[in-house]
Write an enzyme that holds these catalytic residues in place. Structure first.
Site, mmCIF file in Angstrom:
data_model
loop_
_atom_site.group_PDB
_atom_site.id
_atom_site.type_symbol
_atom_site.label_atom_id
_atom_site.label_comp_id
_atom_site.label_asym_id
_atom_site.label_seq_id
_atom_site.Cartn_x
_atom_site.Cartn_y
_atom_site.Cartn_z
ATOM 1 N N CYS A 160 -0.182 4.294 2.075
ATOM 2 C CA CYS A 160 -0.585 5.296 3.067
ATOM 3 C C CYS A 160 0.538 5.668 4.033
ATOM 4 C CB CYS A 160 -1.828 4.845 3.810
ATOM 5 S SG CYS A 160 -1.671 3.269 4.668
ATOM 6 N N ARG B 283 -11.253 7.713 3.606
ATOM 7 C CA ARG B 283 -10.991 6.675 2.611
ATOM 8 C C ARG B 283 -12.278 5.990 2.139
ATOM 9 N NH1 ARG B 283 -5.904 4.919 6.228
ATOM 10 N NH2 ARG B 283 -4.416 6.417 5.355
ATOM 11 N N CYS C 52 -3.959 6.218 -0.068
ATOM 12 C CA CYS C 52 -3.419 4.943 -0.545
ATOM 13 C C CYS C 52 -3.066 4.938 -2.026
ATOM 14 C CB CYS C 52 -4.416 3.819 -0.243
ATOM 15 S SG CYS C 52 -4.748 3.639 1.531
ATOM 16 N N LYS D 19 -12.381 -4.955 2.710
ATOM 17 C CA LYS D 19 -11.784 -4.046 3.689
ATOM 18 C C LYS D 19 -12.704 -2.844 3.859
ATOM 19 C CE LYS D 19 -7.557 -1.366 4.578
ATOM 20 N NZ LYS D 19 -6.226 -1.004 4.026
ATOM 21 N N SER E 290 -6.271 -3.069 14.984
ATOM 22 C CA SER E 290 -5.707 -2.349 16.129
ATOM 23 C C SER E 290 -6.769 -1.895 17.128
ATOM 24 C CB SER E 290 -4.914 -1.143 15.643
ATOM 25 O OG SER E 290 -5.748 -0.261 14.896
ATOM 26 N N CYS F 240 0.858 -1.180 0.000
ATOM 27 C CA CYS F 240 0.000 0.000 0.000
ATOM 28 C C CYS F 240 0.896 1.232 0.000
ATOM 29 C CB CYS F 240 -0.949 -0.018 1.195
ATOM 30 S SG CYS F 240 -2.333 1.136 1.028
ATOM 31 N N LYS G 27 -11.309 -7.483 6.649
ATOM 32 C CA LYS G 27 -10.745 -6.551 7.628
ATOM 33 C C LYS G 27 -11.761 -5.443 7.886
ATOM 34 C CE LYS G 27 -6.763 -3.472 8.296
ATOM 35 N NZ LYS G 27 -5.541 -2.899 7.698
#
Length: 320
Positions: free
Chosen positions: A118, A213, A126, A191, A270, A116, A244
């Site tokens: 980012c 995004r 991205c 995602k 996270s 990616c 994700k």
């Protein structure tokens, strides 16, 4: 009368009829590798997770190997960023150096790279920006440069995560045409534009400097779109399909498991990690038990592979 409790009466019978088993073999451990020297910096919003420079990462890798975790997923934090993220295809960039270091010193550890931009762009998006949005097709050209650079450095698998349309086709063709037809692709197929990524953006210095995004990551309200997106990735040559985040999208994990003949991965992100850590620190939950239950739920939903910051902690429990 049939009594279901008969098969719960003792630990032995519960073991015999257990439907889902969690294993260290299921885990991929993410690593944040920062360009520079003598760096070992804890990420405040992700207790226990650190950013390392290559000269300080050996102890972390020693732990991973000792705990029999089979694979790591690498994220790079460069010292220089620009509008295109050109460091991503620099043969002496931080990820390329990390791949070579790990493969030389830990040859049995399976190395996967996040593909990616980012973390590498000055704007935090991205890909290439055109009229305040990411230009899909221009970004694909740079993705091809990035994956070939990773392949030449010796990576075992690439994992494109930017959610550009046509990514997997571009990556597969680029690898095949460059002599890397055996290199597998783990696609970030489904995602979502999720609020659960917050701590990661602290970890990777990847927060966008403007906007969000939502034009390229998926709407959390959409389920059938996930199946369509995964179908495109499978047709374009993805070897593994990933969802994700994980915990709020267990239904999507099951959808993909039921509909595809590829291994299914999920990313225990996270924010999911940070919530458990924060509640455990407050004494509101048993952090260890909630960690294991949440990982088990991902496996039960259908994930064959779990990318998780809990990998080391969970492995210590599973290997007892």
């Amino acid at each position: 009368m049939y009594r279901t409790r008969r098969l719960r009466k003792t630990a032995a019978i519960r073991r015999l009829v257990k439907e889902t088993n969690l294993s260290v073999d299921d885990f991929i451990y993410p690593l944040f590798i920062e360009e520079g020297k003598n760096i070992e910096r804890e990420i405040i919003s992700m207790p226990g997770i650190k950013r390392f420079s290559l000269d300080r990462i050996s102890k972390e890798l020693d732990d991973v190997v000792a705990l029999k975790i089979p694979a790591v997923l690498l994220f790079g934090i460069p010292s220089n960023k620009d509008n295109e993220g050109t460091e991503t295809w620099n043969e002496n960039g931080i990820i390329q150096k990390a791949i070579r270091f790990i493969k030389q010193n830990y040859p049995d550890l399976y190395v996967i790279t996040d593909v990616c931009f980012c973390e590498y762009t000055s704007h935090g998006h991205c890909g290439i920006i055109h009229e305040n949005d990411v230009d899909n097709d221009a970004t694909l050209v740079n993705i091809a440069k990035q994956v070939i650079s990773h392949a030449k450095a010796g990576v075992d698998m690439v994992a494109p995560s930017g959610m550009m349309d046509g990514t997997i086709e571009m990556v597969r063709q680029s690898l095949d045409n460059s002599g890397f037809s055996d290199l597998p692709i783990m696609a970030y197929s489904v995602k979502y534009a999720s609020a659960f990524y917050g701590p990661f953006r602290d970890a990777a210095d990847s927060a966008p400097t403007f906007g969000d995004r939502k034009t390229y990551q998926m709407d959390p309200a959409n389920r059938e779109e996930g199946l369509r997106k995964a179908t495109f990735d499978a047709e374009e040559g993805a070897d593994i399909l990933m969802i994700k985040p994980a915990l709020s999208y267990l239904d999507i994990i099951r959808d993909l498991k039921n509909n595809f003949d590829r291994p299914i991965a999920c990313y225990n992100v996270s924010g999911e990690y940070a919530m458990i850590k924060a509640a455990a620190e407050k004494g509101w939950i048993d952090g260890e038990k909630v960690m294991m239950e949440s990982l088990l739920s991902m496996k039960r939903a259908g994930a064959d592979i779990i990318i998780t910051y809990f990998a080391k902690e969970a492995a210590r429990i599973l290997l007892k």
